[in-house]
Design an enzyme around this catalytic site. Structure first.
Site, short mmCIF file in Angstrom:
data_model
loop_
_atom_site.label_atom_id
_atom_site.label_comp_id
_atom_site.label_asym_id
_atom_site.label_seq_id
_atom_site.Cartn_x
_atom_site.Cartn_y
_atom_site.Cartn_z
N ASP A 187 0.87 -1.17 0.00
CA ASP A 187 0.00 0.00 0.00
C ASP A 187 0.91 1.23 0.00
O ASP A 187 2.07 1.14 0.41
CB ASP A 187 -0.89 -0.03 1.25
N ASP A 210 -1.47 -1.29 6.36
CA ASP A 210 -1.59 -0.81 7.73
C ASP A 210 -2.51 -1.67 8.59
O ASP A 210 -2.72 -1.38 9.75
CB ASP A 210 -2.09 0.64 7.75
N ASP A 249 -6.51 -1.98 4.58
CA ASP A 249 -6.07 -3.01 3.64
C ASP A 249 -6.42 -4.42 4.09
O ASP A 249 -5.87 -5.38 3.57
CB ASP A 249 -4.55 -2.90 3.44
#
Length: 725
Positions: free
Chosen positions: A403, A619, A623
């Site tokens: 991410d 995190d 996600d």
């Protein structure tokens, strides 16, 4: 149509009395028995580590019922993990038995050399047999009660066989080395567990709580959420909390693995067990002692250590058929030569030698010695593997997806531009930058998105009076809307405008979209602010945000390539231009931008199809679906995030992105260690069995080779405790 109730899956880890000996066939039998209990999904039992881990449906079966099932299966439950003193005491008793076995073995040998009375020899050898076979016999009997056989029974039978053919010294030597290697094995497993348990000792027993302006020493178990305590320079912080007064730096290495002390000021989070360095702090408690980050870390690492790795599961399942095969081979080694006219005594001697050489003791211990050490090593570096399976999975990763925000970047997004569209400002003299920011902050105050948080923070910094908003709605990955002062305010990216305002005539839309392109070209994330009222829909202006790349991100990606990762991908909901700029700076191979959460899942699935073994790093909150879809989910910042601890397979307790190569590197080192251990174990068996069948070797040499390989793989596994990079 009724909706199915969600399955209430829970996990409990129970402590059981650790059994002497080495085999785990009894554990496999208990696993099968517990697996037949209604509501049980998965079971791991180990008498070596003294743990039972059960995943179950709490709507079908309770923990009390599971405890009864464990007791009914023949295991003795302990109410809690044995303390350090008890563990050391048990280890000392085992070591004393080993010493007495050696004394009896040497005493019998010397008595034979000196032609001492036979009674002296047999008393010495008898002591060696009793003390050397004590724990192994216990284990063998317990396993037989479960209608199974294991390595302990093999060793006892071999020792008794040596005694029957007039070779008591060889039998005593077998029991001595068998009990010695068992003690070393228990020491190795205990050391890896103590590496984690030692963390809890870093937490002080009491806290200096402020009561009516006075500092009062209060046991940490009696401190409640909301209490304020004081820590001075050099003190260990007793509980998790938030700083309310004072500034300092805190050494968090024991929990998060961060090598550099972290600055703390009012509002910052601190964790129990970490060390306050330079200044005094007043801290408000946010979690009680049993819920602290360090307590959760220890609990989850212990659960991870009780969850067997795939290799260990396979070896445990094969132990009983292998042992039966060794018994059959031994019987054939006696029967066939006897049918051909061979003498009984040398034939039986060779068969006993064959039984010892073929025993898989080193094979059994090769996996837990390495995997438990790897989990403990990771825990000391602030890396939590949620089971041995994930250590082995980390070794196979070929592609890594990241991410962007909060992972590759700092996640501390800043609002850099608040721009009022010229025509909108001319049409309304009251529309200024502050007025535009007030409207945006009102709408985004109820959003948890990082851009929304940056907007609200900017309004607070300007001390703006933010009005109330009603009817808040969010479109994931696109934008938000709410009603402020009777008018609908939309804040979103190009996709939001096209989706929700595509059919409306929006004044200034082309100009606004052009400005978004310009801002994105500068590496910023930009959104439009649009007002929808009875007078029409108009673009009021636009906001732009920026985030900074984490220090060391580029070096981290380079290290991933060095350890064998083939492909590195960025998955982000941000726009393509901003994502490309970050990717170029860090060295990312592929960028997939402007993704909705469900599209991230699709992207991870596509990567799994291409590369088979894919790690997703995020995190642990936004996600979560992608982390669950990847072969290995890695969540950052788990020390303060419950969701991260529950979502991912591996949790980085801090925000140190350099730990990603450590995770994969430790997995690869563990795999190499397992390969070496299994090569040593099987190599020793093949070499000795082949030599016995072709030429024959003395029983003592087979004993030394068998037990020596067991000790060697245990020590080799322990080397992982020192792994750094």
């Amino acid at each position: 149509m009724t909706t199915a109730e969600p399955v209430q899956r829970s996990t409990c880890t129970l402590s059981i009395e650790r059994r002497g000996g080495r085999g785990e066939s009894g554990a496999v039998s208990l696993e099968r028995r517990l697996a037949d209990v209604a509501g049980v999904h998965d079971v791991d039992v180990s008498f070596q580590t003294g743990s039972v881990r059960i995943s179950y449906d709490e709507s079908v079966v309770s923990e009390d019922e599971l405890r009864r099932a464990v007791r009914d299966g023949g295991a003795t439950l302990e109410e809690e993990d044995p303390d350090e003193a008890r563990t050391h005491s048990e280890l000392r008793v085992e070591a004393a038995f080993v010493g007495l076995t050696l004394l009896g073995m040497v005493g019998g040998l010397v008595a034979g050399w000196l032609d001492a009375p036979a009674s002296v020899r047999w008393v010495a050898y008898g002591g060696a047999y009793v003390f050397g076979g004590w724990y192994g016999l216990q284990g063998a009997v317990e396993t037989l009660r479960h209608r199974a056989v294991d390595i302990d029974l093999l060793m006892i039978v071999a020792a008794v066989g040596a005694l029957l053919i007039g070779a008591p010294f060889e039998g005593a030597m077998l029991l001595f080395l068998f009990s010695l290697s068992n003690t070393l094995q228990h020491y190795a497993i205990g050391r890896s567990r103590r590496a984690i348990r030692s963390l809890i000792e870093m937490r002080p027993e009491s806290a200096r709580v402020l009561r009516d302006g006075e500092e009062v020493a209060v046991p940490i178990d009696q401190v409640e959420v909301g209490d304020v305590f004081v820590v001075r320079p050099g003190d260990r912080i007793p509980l998790d909390g938030a700083v309310v007064d004072g500034e300092s730096t805190v050494d968090q290495a024991s929990l998060t693995g961060e090598s550099v002390p972290v600055a703390k000021a009012p509002g910052d989070e601190v964790f129990g067990g970490t060390i306050n360095e330079s200044g005094s702090l007043e801290i408000e408690v946010t979690r009680e002692a049993h819920e602290s980050a360090i307590t959760r870390l220890i609990h989850m690492v212990e659960e991870a250590q009780s969850e067997k790795a795939p290799t260990q599961r396979l070896i445990d399942r094969l132990e009983q058929p292998y042992v039966l095969g060794v018994f059959a081979l031994t019987a054939a080694a006696v029967a066939v030569p006897m049918l051909l006219g061979a003498e009984f005594s040398p034939t039986f001697y060779r068969a006993m030698t064959l039984m010892v050489a073929a025993s898989p003791c080193a094979v059994i211990i090769s996996t837990p010695a390495a995997v438990l050490s790897a989990i403990a090593s990771g825990g000391r570096q602030g890396v939590l593997f949620k089971g041995g399976e994930h250590v082995e999975t980390a070794a196979e990763i070929d592609a890594v997806a990241f991410d962007k925000t909060g992972t590759l970047t700092e996640g501390d997004t800043q609002l850099t531009d608040v721009i009022v569209r010229d025509e909108a400002g001319a049409a309304s003299d009251s529309l200024t930058e502050d007025r535009l920011l007030r409207l945006a902050a009102a709408v985004q105050a109820r959003s948890e998105h990082h851009l929304a948080e940056a907007t609200v923070e900017a309004a607070d910094e300007r001390a703006l009076d933010v009005p109330e908003a009603d009817g808040f709605q969010a479109a994931a990955g696109k934008g938000v809307r709410a009603t402020v002062g009777g008018e609908a305010i939309h804040i979103g990216n190009r996709s939001y405008v096209e989706t929700f305002l595509g059919d409306a005539a929006v004044d200034g839309l082309d100009d606004g979209l052009d400005r978004l392109v310009d801002l994105e070209a500068d590496g910023k994330t930009a959104v439009l602010v649009v007002r929808e009222s009875d007078d029409g829909t108009v673009v009021l202006g636009w906001l732009a945000f920026t985030d900074t790349v984490r220090p060391g991100a580029a070096e981290m990606v380079a290290e991933l390539r060095e350890i064998g990762v083939e492909h590195v991908v960025m998955l982000t909901g941000d726009n393509e231009r901003v994502a490309r700029r970050i990717a170029d700076e860090v060295g990312i191979d592929e960028v997939q931008a402007e993704l909705l959460p469900e599209e991230k899942v699709d992207a991870v699935e596509a990567l799994v199809d291409r590369y088979e073994n894919v790690a997703m790093v995020g995190d642990g909150v936004n996600d979560a679906p992608a982390l669950a879809t990847a072969t290995l989910g890695v969540a950052m910042g788990g020390a303060g995030t419950d969701v991260a601890l529950e979502t991912a397979d591996v949790v980085l307790m801090g925000d140190d992105i350099s730990k990603i190569p450590y995770v994969l590197g430790l997995g690869r080192r563990t795999r190499r260690t397992l390969s070496v251990n299994l090569a040593i174990a099987f190599g020793a068996i093949v070499l000795m069995v082949g030599t016995i069948l072709l030429r024959g070797i003395p029983l003592p040499l087979a004993v030394v080779g068998h037990e020596g390989s067991t000790v060697l793989v245990s020590l080799n596994g322990l080397r992982l405790l020192g792994y750094r990079d």
